[in-house]
Design a protein around this motif. Structure first.
Motif, PDB file in Angstrom:
ATOM      1  N   ASP A  76       0.947  -1.209  -0.283  1.00 31.61           N
ATOM      2  CA  ASP A  76      -0.291   0.141   0.233  1.00 31.61           C
ATOM      3  C   ASP A  76       0.832   1.364   0.161  1.00 31.61           C
ATOM      4  OD1 ASP A  76       1.162  -0.438   2.768  1.00 31.61           O
ATOM      5  OD2 ASP A  76      -1.178  -0.507   3.710  1.00 31.61           O
ATOM      6  N   ASP A  77       1.957   0.965   0.388  1.00 32.76           N
ATOM      7  CA  ASP A  77       3.363   2.901   0.695  1.00 32.76           C
ATOM      8  C   ASP A  77       4.535   2.050  -0.647  1.00 32.76           C
ATOM      9  OD1 ASP A  77       4.691   4.337   1.285  1.00 32.76           O
ATOM     10  OD2 ASP A  77       4.805   3.627   3.800  1.00 32.76           O
ATOM     11  N   PRO A  78       4.515   2.953  -1.385  1.00 33.75           N
ATOM     12  CA  PRO A  78       6.140   2.834  -1.950  1.00 33.75           C
ATOM     13  C   PRO A  78       7.515   2.734  -0.725  1.00 33.75           C
ATOM     14  CG  PRO A  78       4.567   4.851  -2.814  1.00 33.75           C
ATOM     15  CD  PRO A  78       4.039   3.953  -1.083  1.00 33.75           C
ATOM     16  N   GLU A  79       6.406   2.681  -0.215  1.00 35.95           N
ATOM     17  CA  GLU A  79       8.151   3.570   0.854  1.00 35.95           C
ATOM     18  C   GLU A  79       8.645   1.060   1.028  1.00 35.95           C
ATOM     19  OE1 GLU A  79      10.362   5.097   1.624  1.00 35.95           O
ATOM     20  OE2 GLU A  79      10.337   6.592   0.447  1.00 35.95           O
ATOM     21  N   LYS A  80       7.239   0.890   1.209  1.00 35.34           N
ATOM     22  CA  LYS A  80       8.081  -0.911   1.346  1.00 35.34           C
ATOM     23  C   LYS A  80       8.829  -1.470   0.622  1.00 35.34           C
ATOM     24  CE  LYS A  80       3.959  -0.879   3.976  1.00 35.34           C
ATOM     25  NZ  LYS A  80       2.513  -1.431   4.356  1.00 35.34           N
ATOM     26  N   LEU A  81       8.641  -0.668  -0.595  1.00 38.61           N
ATOM     27  CA  LEU A  81       9.856  -1.320  -1.349  1.00 38.61           C
ATOM     28  C   LEU A  81      10.885  -1.350  -1.732  1.00 38.61           C
ATOM     29  CD1 LEU A  81       6.604  -0.786  -4.684  1.00 38.61           C
ATOM     30  CD2 LEU A  81       7.067  -3.531  -3.285  1.00 38.61           C
TER      31      LEU A  81
END
Ligand SMILES: *Cc1c(COP(=O)(O)O)cnc(C)c1O
Length: 220
Positions: free
Chosen positions: A155-160
């Protein structure tokens, strides 16, 4: 709409970053509109869909395969595509090599990395990427041009970010090996929601669908 979306993204991409317009489920007219706005690379997930689009649009753009390639589709894929971004096994590479040889082509490929090591996800595991690249580099009708990764759904691109970082490290490791027929040129990471983070982590090829064409009517 498509036109202004494309122009906005193209303006915003830093120099040296290439846009792949991910065209799955889009009509020929939609793809042509994106091309008229400046798109130079079309990404396709399905060989049959791509074949039809290619028959109408031809070589004024470059065609990248970004879906999961079944071996029995390799022959058609080799004819249509300039780059197959999703090679993740030696047996698939062998089939591509064989089909490319038949038509006197050297097929450019990226190795797809399963950077988050997810079960049932395509891509080679990070720790097996080097061995796969070494093996594929022996095939004369394939040229490895870089790496591609999807990363997990998030849900959050930071997690990628950690998975993009990991793939960039692999990319640099392969680059310094100087293997035959390997030129590490493209790092394909990031989609509509995550391309900014991907670029910060070293992507130079971003695959964007929704942000150009709008939401898909069904998810694939
Ligand atoms: C659909 C797709 C994209 C683009 O996804 P969006 O979220 O619509 O930008 C990128 N890469 C691959 C492999 C895809 O299948």
């Amino acid at each position: 709409m498509i036109k202004s979306n494309v122009q906005k993204i193209l303006q915003e991409l830093p120099p040296g970053i290439k846009l792949v317009a991910a065209a799955k489920t889009r009509t020929i007219d939609e793809i042509l509109e994106a091309i008229s706005a400046g798109v130079e690379i079309i990404g396709e997930n399905y060989v049959q869909e791509a074949k039809e689009a290619y028959a109408k649009i031809g070589n004024k753009v470059r065609w990248h395969f970004i879906g999961h390639l079944q071996k029995n589709k390799a022959k058609k894929a080799v004819k249509v595509f300039d780059v197959i971004e999703t090679v993740d096994s030696f047996s698939l590479a062998q089939e591509i090599d064989k089909r490319a040889k038949e038509i006197n082509k050297t097929m450019e490929v990226l190795i797809e990395v399963n950077s988050a090591e997810e079960e049932q996800k395509s891509g080679v595991l990070p720790q097996q990427t080097r061995a796969l690249a070494e093996e594929i580099s022996k095939l004369e009708n394939i040229k490895i041009k870089g790496l591609m990764t999807m990363g997990p759904l998030a849900d959050d691109p930071e997690k990628l970010r950690p998975f993009f970082k990991k793939t960039k490290i692999l990319f640099e490791e392969l680059k310094i090996l100087n293997l035959p027929r390997v030129s590490m040129q493209y790092l394909s990471m990031g989609m509509s929601d995550s391309y900014k983070v991907a670029i910060e982590e070293g992507a130079n090829l971003v695959r964007i669908g929704t942000k150009l064409f709008g939401p898909r009517s069904y998810s694939q």
